[in-house]
Design an enzyme around this catalytic site. Sequence first.
Site, short mmCIF file in Angstrom:
data_model
loop_
_atom_site.label_atom_id
_atom_site.label_comp_id
_atom_site.label_asym_id
_atom_site.label_seq_id
_atom_site.Cartn_x
_atom_site.Cartn_y
_atom_site.Cartn_z
N ASP A 24 0.84 -1.21 0.00
CA ASP A 24 0.00 0.00 0.00
C ASP A 24 0.87 1.25 0.00
O ASP A 24 1.98 1.25 0.53
CB ASP A 24 -0.91 -0.03 1.24
CG ASP A 24 -2.08 0.94 1.10
OD1 ASP A 24 -2.34 1.41 -0.03
OD2 ASP A 24 -2.73 1.23 2.12
N HIS A 41 2.22 3.22 -9.06
CA HIS A 41 1.99 1.79 -9.30
C HIS A 41 3.15 1.19 -10.10
O HIS A 41 3.58 0.06 -9.85
CB HIS A 41 0.66 1.58 -10.04
CG HIS A 41 -0.55 2.02 -9.26
ND1 HIS A 41 -0.72 1.70 -7.93
CD2 HIS A 41 -1.63 2.75 -9.61
CE1 HIS A 41 -1.87 2.22 -7.51
NE2 HIS A 41 -2.43 2.88 -8.49
N LEU A 135 10.72 -20.76 -4.74
CA LEU A 135 9.81 -19.85 -4.05
C LEU A 135 8.46 -19.94 -4.76
O LEU A 135 8.41 -19.99 -5.99
CB LEU A 135 10.36 -18.42 -4.15
CG LEU A 135 9.44 -17.27 -3.71
CD1 LEU A 135 9.29 -17.23 -2.19
CD2 LEU A 135 9.99 -15.93 -4.20
#
Length: 248
Positions: A24, A41, A135
């Site tokens: 955020d 973004h 991962l």
Amino acid sequence: MSTLAKQTIPASTDVPRHIAIIMDGNGRWAKRRLMPRVAGHRKGVEALRGVIRACAERGVSHLTVFAFSSENWRRPQEEVTLLMELFMRALENEVARLHENDIRFRVIGDLSGFSGRIQALIRDAEALTRDNTRLTFTVAANYGGRWDIVQAVKKLMAAGVAAEALDEVALAQQLSMAEAPEPDLFIRTGGEQRISNFLLWQLAYTELYFTDALWPDFDAAALEEAIASYRARERRFGRTSEQVKAAS
Ligand code: IPE
Ligand code: IPE
Ligand code: MG
């Protein structure tokens, strides 16, 4: 003994096995620089690249990030469109690198909300990387924790599971993150201290970490600070501190 008391307590590890992040603060990062929100973004995608690398190097086995919530459709149409374009570009440009690094890529959420092109890119990326083991990197997109629980219950009902047969394990097995361990560490950047309908079920016993750092500024050093905070905690899972010490 209740069913809960019988459930196994996850072993405490120095490095969290699973980190879940609410990324955020992109909009505020851009606003401070008098730039359009989408610039934040874009910078956020770069920050994510660094965090994925750091997690892989650190031996974290699961990283799950909230990229677009089921509530984010409420944003101005222009921002939603730009976010979708960014998501598409990231799928086109980043997946090969993930694959080269032995990273498994997954998306959770209601994919029917996305364009056919995005859905196809997701399917291809998941298929390409499905056997990678270093991962597991999961993106929550058009995701909501409540949606996840409801879709799990729907699957159980469709399978004709009787009320008596329903328990926490049966429900958890139908959730989007069923094959992953529950997050050990939750990180939210951007200063807000809320869950915003992220992994509601799985965060039941996760250690929560909130930082004022805005997501585009969150780097490997910031991740290290979060892991250090995690290591300093005692995960009791309902037990006393003395019991925890005796068990370790
Ligand atoms: C998080 O950053 C990214 C998404 C929700 C897509 P925000 O866009 O929420 O940034 P702020 O909270 O407005 O700063
Ligand atoms: C939560 O961020 C979702 C993502 C980061 C994708 P928001 O910025 O949308 O959350 P709220 O609405 O402020 O709680
Ligand atoms: Mg926000």
